[in-house]
Design a protein around this motif. Structure first.
Motif, PDB file in Angstrom:
ATOM      1  N   SER A  60       0.486  -1.157   0.287  1.00  0.00           N
ATOM      2  CA  SER A  60       0.018   0.025  -0.296  1.00  0.00           C
ATOM      3  C   SER A  60       0.889   1.200   0.170  1.00  0.00           C
ATOM      4  O   SER A  60       1.473   1.365   1.239  1.00  0.00           O
ATOM      5  CB  SER A  60      -0.810  -0.303   1.282  1.00  0.00           C
ATOM      6  OG  SER A  60      -1.108   1.134   1.500  1.00  0.00           O
TER       7      SER A  60
ATOM      8  N   PRO B 171       1.005   5.369  -1.250  1.00  0.00           N
ATOM      9  CA  PRO B 171       0.015   6.728  -1.012  1.00  0.00           C
ATOM     10  C   PRO B 171      -0.621   7.440  -2.540  1.00  0.00           C
ATOM     11  O   PRO B 171       0.366   7.009  -3.053  1.00  0.00           O
ATOM     12  CB  PRO B 171       0.877   7.695  -0.442  1.00  0.00           C
ATOM     13  CG  PRO B 171       1.870   7.606   0.434  1.00  0.00           C
ATOM     14  CD  PRO B 171       2.053   5.905  -0.165  1.00  0.00           C
ATOM     15  N   ARG B 172      -1.413   7.560  -2.320  1.00  0.00           N
ATOM     16  CA  ARG B 172      -1.888   8.032  -3.968  1.00  0.00           C
ATOM     17  C   ARG B 172      -2.940   9.411  -4.088  1.00  0.00           C
ATOM     18  O   ARG B 172      -3.100   9.719  -3.415  1.00  0.00           O
ATOM     19  CB  ARG B 172      -2.986   6.756  -4.582  1.00  0.00           C
ATOM     20  CG  ARG B 172      -3.686   6.307  -4.241  1.00  0.00           C
ATOM     21  CD  ARG B 172      -4.562   5.153  -4.603  1.00  0.00           C
ATOM     22  NE  ARG B 172      -5.490   4.495  -4.132  1.00  0.00           N
ATOM     23  CZ  ARG B 172      -6.473   4.416  -3.864  1.00  0.00           C
ATOM     24  NH1 ARG B 172      -7.360   5.443  -5.178  1.00  0.00           N
ATOM     25  NH2 ARG B 172      -7.323   4.252  -2.657  1.00  0.00           N
TER      26      ARG B 172
ATOM     27  N   GLY C  57      -5.352   3.264   3.004  1.00  0.00           N
ATOM     28  CA  GLY C  57      -6.180   4.686   2.672  1.00  0.00           C
ATOM     29  C   GLY C  57      -7.326   5.450   2.391  1.00  0.00           C
ATOM     30  O   GLY C  57      -7.459   5.975   1.633  1.00  0.00           O
TER      31      GLY C  57
ATOM     32  N   ARG D 127      -7.467  12.858   2.194  1.00  0.00           N
ATOM     33  CA  ARG D 127      -5.836  13.497   2.180  1.00  0.00           C
ATOM     34  C   ARG D 127      -5.785  12.724   3.525  1.00  0.00           C
ATOM     35  O   ARG D 127      -4.562  11.941   3.978  1.00  0.00           O
ATOM     36  CB  ARG D 127      -6.127  14.116   2.537  1.00  0.00           C
ATOM     37  CG  ARG D 127      -4.294  15.121   2.734  1.00  0.00           C
ATOM     38  CD  ARG D 127      -4.555  16.650   2.989  1.00  0.00           C
ATOM     39  NE  ARG D 127      -5.497  17.114   4.057  1.00  0.00           N
ATOM     40  CZ  ARG D 127      -4.667  17.576   5.053  1.00  0.00           C
ATOM     41  NH1 ARG D 127      -3.465  16.659   5.096  1.00  0.00           N
ATOM     42  NH2 ARG D 127      -5.073  17.680   6.144  1.00  0.00           N
TER      43      ARG D 127
ATOM     44  N   GLN E 134      -5.141   8.315   3.413  1.00  0.00           N
ATOM     45  CA  GLN E 134      -4.107   8.217   3.134  1.00  0.00           C
ATOM     46  C   GLN E 134      -2.610   8.613   4.118  1.00  0.00           C
ATOM     47  O   GLN E 134      -2.056   7.714   4.356  1.00  0.00           O
ATOM     48  CB  GLN E 134      -3.450   8.842   1.603  1.00  0.00           C
ATOM     49  CG  GLN E 134      -4.701   8.584   0.915  1.00  0.00           C
ATOM     50  CD  GLN E 134      -4.245   7.299  -0.157  1.00  0.00           C
ATOM     51  OE1 GLN E 134      -3.127   7.112   0.088  1.00  0.00           O
ATOM     52  NE2 GLN E 134      -5.171   6.716   0.264  1.00  0.00           N
ATOM     53  N   LEU E 135      -3.121   9.873   4.347  1.00  0.00           N
ATOM     54  CA  LEU E 135      -1.885   9.723   5.764  1.00  0.00           C
ATOM     55  C   LEU E 135      -1.649   8.900   7.131  1.00  0.00           C
ATOM     56  O   LEU E 135      -0.874   8.831   7.888  1.00  0.00           O
ATOM     57  CB  LEU E 135      -2.233  11.639   6.135  1.00  0.00           C
ATOM     58  CG  LEU E 135      -1.318  12.621   5.327  1.00  0.00           C
ATOM     59  CD1 LEU E 135      -2.095  13.608   6.094  1.00  0.00           C
ATOM     60  CD2 LEU E 135      -0.237  11.871   4.978  1.00  0.00           C
TER      61      LEU E 135
ATOM     62  N   ARG F  62      -3.008   5.629   6.686  1.00  0.00           N
ATOM     63  CA  ARG F  62      -3.433   4.260   6.334  1.00  0.00           C
ATOM     64  C   ARG F  62      -2.210   3.502   7.125  1.00  0.00           C
ATOM     65  O   ARG F  62      -1.018   3.526   7.863  1.00  0.00           O
ATOM     66  CB  ARG F  62      -1.944   4.057   5.254  1.00  0.00           C
ATOM     67  CG  ARG F  62      -2.909   5.141   3.863  1.00  0.00           C
ATOM     68  CD  ARG F  62      -2.448   4.833   2.583  1.00  0.00           C
ATOM     69  NE  ARG F  62      -0.349   5.637   2.611  1.00  0.00           N
ATOM     70  CZ  ARG F  62       0.961   4.801   2.569  1.00  0.00           C
ATOM     71  NH1 ARG F  62       0.668   3.100   2.588  1.00  0.00           N
ATOM     72  NH2 ARG F  62       1.561   5.571   2.894  1.00  0.00           N
TER      73      ARG F  62
END
Length: 337
Positions: free
Chosen positions: A145, A147-148, A258, A307, A310-311, A313
């Motif tokens: 996994s 970030p995207r 995320g 956002r 994602q931070l 995850r």
């Protein structure tokens, strides 16, 4: 196990099929086998075999079989329940339902429990059970996994089998009432349709009967576990209409990838969501549906939830080998030979 009694796992029928409980069992059994001797029996093999001493791990799917087998218990035989789901946690079950009597009769006779979450451990204590409990939440998924960036518009994923307690039909009915022709969103529902065929048909018919749902909601059927990362990577929101999760593996997976989570209040779900940051929790399918539609109309809100998710995850933590070793040490201490 260094002098401990042999461990025998009784696997429920359909243990190869797609479900959170089966996935948990598969990982745990493999890790237990890797760190010591382990015997596997099907339910049929267990009920037909001559009973022998040992520590028997029984899935909570098999409470009926356990009650029928208990009179054949032999000296040196210990029973430990793997608690995935219980009838008393089933939303809407009437108090005189026969499954509740079976649950009470069965749980009183187990020597110990393995709980898949602190929520389940607390729930067992609230019912008055005083047996020893080993709490073993599943470690984070092993899938990669990274970030995207967010892609718009809203593309939600529901990963659950189509059974009543997952609340999909109720959510769809409410969603049809909330959607307008101008709304832009897609929802993929990934899960088995064969467990409760009538319920799955009702979900399909609900979609077919609604012009708003037909163009936005897609029943994708079951996917192999190896295919699930692709579904999470396509989505930018995870939705769960389940009113009760004793752990919530799909919620854990969504957090791992995320995805912000919009879910129902119930059981362990709250432990996967930082409300107002990585998602939200709602008391009813109607409010959940309204919130999902509202999010699709607010790209900036979706962007902020995404956002933060994602931070946050969840990609690190314990491992199945480490957790299996912890469980073996507990069993050895509880039931020495």
């Amino acid at each position: 196990m260094g002098g401990a009694q042999p461990v025998v796992v009784v696997r429920p029928e359909g243990h190869e099929e797609v479900s959170g409980g089966n996935l948990y069992n598969r990982h745990l059994l493999q890790a237990l086998a890797d760190c010591g001797e382990l015997r596997r029996l099907s339910v049929a093999q267990w009920t037909e075999a001559t009973q022998e001493p040992g520590i028997y791990l029984i899935d909570s799917l098999n409470l009926v079989e356990f009650v029928s087998m208990y009179p054949r218990r032999v000296e040196g035989q210990h029973f430990v329940l793997l608690v995935h789901h219980l009838p008393s946690l089933e939303p809407g079950l009437v108090p005189h339902d026969a499954s509740l009597q079976i649950e009470r009769e069965a749980l009183a006779r187990f020597d110990a429990f393995v709980a898949t979450s602190e929520y389940t451990q607390s729930y067992l204590a609230s019912l008055g059970y005083q047996q020893r409990v080993h709490c073993l939440p599943p470690p984070p998924p092993s899938f990669s996994s990274v970030p995207r960036p967010l892609t718009q518009p809203l593309h939600a994923l529901m990963a659950c089998n189509l059974v009543p307690r997952k609340g999909v039909l109720e959510f769809l009915l409410a969603l049809a009432e909330e959607l307008e022709a101008s709304d832009s969103l897609v929802i993929d529902i990934v899960g088995r349709t064969d467990l409760e065929p009538a319920y799955a048909r009702a979900c399909a018919e609900c979609i077919a009967a609604s012009e708003q749902l037909r163009t936005r909601v897609r029943l994708q059927g079951a996917s192999a576990y190896s295919e699930m990362p692709a579904w999470y990577q396509r989505a930018n929101l995870f939705v769960s209409a389940s009113a009760m999760e004793t752990y919530g593996i799909s919620l854990q997976e969504a957090k791992h990838f995320g995805l912000p989570i919009f879910a129902m209040i119930g059981g362990n779900s709250a432990n996967h969501v930082a409300a107002g940051i990585t998602g939200e929790l709602y008391p009813s399918p109607a409010e959940l549906a309204k919130a999902v539609v509202g999010l699709s109309r607010s790209p900036s809100s979706l962007a902020e939830y995404f956002r933060q998710a994602q931070l946050c995850r969840e990609t690190t933590g314990s491992s199945w080998p480490a957790e299996a070793q912890r469980l073996r040490l507990s069993l050895e201490a509880w039931f020495p030979s």
